[in-house]
Write an enzyme that holds these catalytic residues in place. Structure first.
Site, PDB file in Angstrom:
ATOM      1  N   HIS A  95      -3.909  -2.465  -1.374  1.00  0.00           N
ATOM      2  CA  HIS A  95      -4.212  -1.012  -2.275  1.00  0.00           C
ATOM      3  C   HIS A  95      -2.911  -2.115  -3.313  1.00  0.00           C
ATOM      4  CE1 HIS A  95      -1.113   1.350   0.298  1.00  0.00           C
ATOM      5  NE2 HIS A  95      -1.160   1.344  -0.936  1.00  0.00           N
ATOM      6  N   CYS A 102       3.747   4.855   2.616  1.00  0.00           N
ATOM      7  CA  CYS A 102       3.771   3.196   1.924  1.00  0.00           C
ATOM      8  C   CYS A 102       5.200   2.688   0.914  1.00  0.00           C
ATOM      9  CB  CYS A 102       2.983   3.524   1.485  1.00  0.00           C
ATOM     10  SG  CYS A 102       2.616   2.910   0.064  1.00  0.00           S
TER      11      CYS A 102
END
Length: 176
Positions: A67, A174
């Site tokens: 992402h 993340c």
């Protein structure tokens, strides 16, 4: 925002066969570019690779979710790739990746990529759901599987109306 709202038929591949992680990432980038939500392919590609260098986005169970949030993205988007034979992606469990969902989000105050990452992760925890996606015979069937799972989850959540003064804290690994 629903996952199916972000998917474009042009950005889904059901028969990818990358031999390496970098080949898989390049294919995912190209799929995202096909959705016409990327203004600068090379800037998007570079940032996807930089994010991957921070830590692998292969979360285990044959799934990777690379992402990026930034200026190379004009509209939120999602690309999906099925790799029937799997490919090495430096997964945390060492398993080959068979499903890749690439998330692209514009550089805005909203954290669309985190919302999509969360929704997608919840759905992908169901191994039956993931297997159905891998076995989809058409792009339309692939999208329908996601739509049905999202609708079922939304309906289940709306039935669970409870009140509580407790708060939930979620922690993600993340780095972005």
């Amino acid at each position: 925002m629903r996952i199916t709202d972000l998917l474009d038929k042009r950005s889904i591949s059901l028969d990818a066969a990358p031999k390496t992680k970098s080949e898989a990432l390049d294919m995912a980038v190209d799929l995202m570019v096909k959705s016409e939500k990327i203004s600068d392919r090379e800037a998007y590609r570079k940032q996807v690779y930089l994010r991957e260098e921070e830590s692998t986005t292969a979360v285990g169970e044959g799934i990777a979710i690379p992402h990026y949030k930034g200026s190379a993205v004009t509209k939120p988007g999602l690309a999906a790739m099925v790799i029937k034979d799997g490919t090495d992606f430096d997964s945390i469990d060492g398993e080959p990746v068979k499903l890749i969902f690439a998330i692209a989000a514009p550089d805005t105050k909203e954290n669309v990529h985190l919302d999509v990452l969360s929704k997608l992760s919840v759905l992908l925890m169901d191994e039956d759901f993931s297997q159905k996606l891998i076995n989809a015979k058409s792009v339309e069937e692939f999208i329908s599987i996601i739509d049905d799972a999202e609708t079922a989850k939304d309906n289940a959540e709306s039935e669970q109306v409870t009140t509580s003064d407790k708060k939930i804290l979620a922690v993600t690994g993340c780095p972005t």
